[in-house]
Design an enzyme around this catalytic site. Structure first.
Site, PDB file in Angstrom:
ATOM      1  N   ASP A   1      28.512  49.587  36.661  1.00  0.00           N
ATOM      2  CA  ASP A   1      29.549  50.583  36.323  1.00  0.00           C
ATOM      3  C   ASP A   1      30.883  50.084  36.873  1.00  0.00           C
ATOM      4  O   ASP A   1      31.693  50.850  37.387  1.00  0.00           O
ATOM      5  CB  ASP A   1      29.208  51.956  36.902  1.00  0.00           C
ATOM      6  CG  ASP A   1      30.123  53.060  36.355  1.00  0.00           C
ATOM      7  OD1 ASP A   1      30.722  52.875  35.275  1.00  0.00           O
ATOM      8  OD2 ASP A   1      30.261  54.109  37.016  1.00  0.00           O
TER       9      ASP A   1
ATOM     10  N   ASP B   1      30.794  52.932  44.543  1.00  0.00           N
ATOM     11  CA  ASP B   1      30.039  53.654  43.514  1.00  0.00           C
ATOM     12  C   ASP B   1      28.881  52.815  42.972  1.00  0.00           C
ATOM     13  O   ASP B   1      28.827  52.505  41.783  1.00  0.00           O
ATOM     14  CB  ASP B   1      31.009  54.041  42.377  1.00  0.00           C
ATOM     15  CG  ASP B   1      30.577  55.319  41.670  1.00  0.00           C
ATOM     16  OD1 ASP B   1      29.535  55.874  42.034  1.00  0.00           O
ATOM     17  OD2 ASP B   1      31.295  55.756  40.748  1.00  0.00           O
TER      18      ASP B   1
END
Ligand code: ATP
Ligand code: MN
Length: 252
Positions: A188, A205
């Site tokens: 991501d 993240d």
């Protein structure tokens, strides 16, 4: 504490304030989350949440004060506002109730996965927030900031010179390659999930990142495309996509 003291009735105003506080906490966090936060505080990982750094759809990230300086606390949301309204109905339906339990479990597993991914990536010498502890849907990690403020996301960073942007790009691509050669893909990666510090990029993240996956190459390509696309459009860097992908795959 003497018996007399422990039985002391709180003044009405204090009771009212406490109730208000509970209401707010209940609105923002469900009881299990509040409990997990309380335990982490008791164990001394931090003593208070200072302010929210970000409130996304899936998680809140807070700056918190710990015994050795600041930490970042990521709290995966169990209930969204819409969810709160549904709670009444959920309580009445055993099937729905089971789903809620699973959602909770899913988020706990997610926080633990992000923790392990941070450990694995950190072990490669790649800059990510150092993981500190996780409990239920709460993840405590190194605060990536300067003084009181978090460092900006790559998308908001202002590199005075083009060569700084090139340096950042090269480090990120090198990180993607190093992770891949060790079986890890971020999956991501974009200008939203990289923080720009004075010492270079820090990847964040990593909950969805994985180790050894059959579609690893496809996800890696997407990560490289996002990264290259960003530096090409914002900083007009001349980058050849094919060779960037090949480099990340360890072919060059
Ligand atoms: P999700 O995929 O669950 O929606 P998210 O995008 O809400 O995740 P993150 O990307 O991990 O969550 O964090 C959100 C924002 O919080 C980041 O963009 C960054 O600005 C800030 N942040 C996250 N971790 C840290 C940290 N360790 N130190 C400083 N700031 C952080
Ligand atoms: Mn993010």
């Amino acid at each position: 504490m003497s018996r007399k003291q422990s039985k002391r009735k709180l003044p009405e105003r204090e009771v009212k304030l406490l109730k208000e506080k509970e209401k707010i906490e209940d609105y923002v966090f469900d009881r299990a989350t509040t409990h997990a936060l309380g335990n982490l505080i008791k164990k001394g990982y931090f003593h208070k949440l200072d302010y929210p750094i970000a409130t996304g759809k899936e998680a809140y990230v807070f700056r918190a004060s710990g015994p050795r300086g600041y930490v970042a606390v990521k709290i995966y949301k169990i209930e969204t506002a819409a969810f709160n309204e549904m709670r009444r109905y959920i309580e009445m339906d055993p099937h729905l109730k089971k789903l809620v339990k699973n959602r909770r479990k899913l988020l706990y597993a997610w926080a633990s996965k992000e923790f392990r991914n941070l450990q694995a990536i950190d072990a490669l010498g790649i800059r990510v927030p150092k993981p500190i502890v996780h409990a239920k849907n709460v993840l405590v990690m190194e605060f990536i900031g300067e003084g009181n403020l978090p460092f900006p996301m790559l998308k908001d960073a202002n590199f005075g010179e083009e060569c700084m942007a090139l340096e950042f790009y090269e480090v990120i691509l090198h990180y993607i390659r190093k992770m891949y050669l060790n079986g890890i893909v971020h999956a991501d990666l974009s200008e939203y999930n990289v923080l720009a510090t004075h010492d270079g990029p820090v990847l964040i993240d990593v909950g969805q990142s994985f180790i050894d996956h059959p579609q690893a190459q496809d996800f890696l390509k997407k990560d490289v495309e996002n990264t290259v696309g960003f530096f090409k459009s914002k900083y007009k860097l001349k980058i050849n996509m094919e060779s960037a992908i090949n480099y990340a795959l360890g072919k060059e």
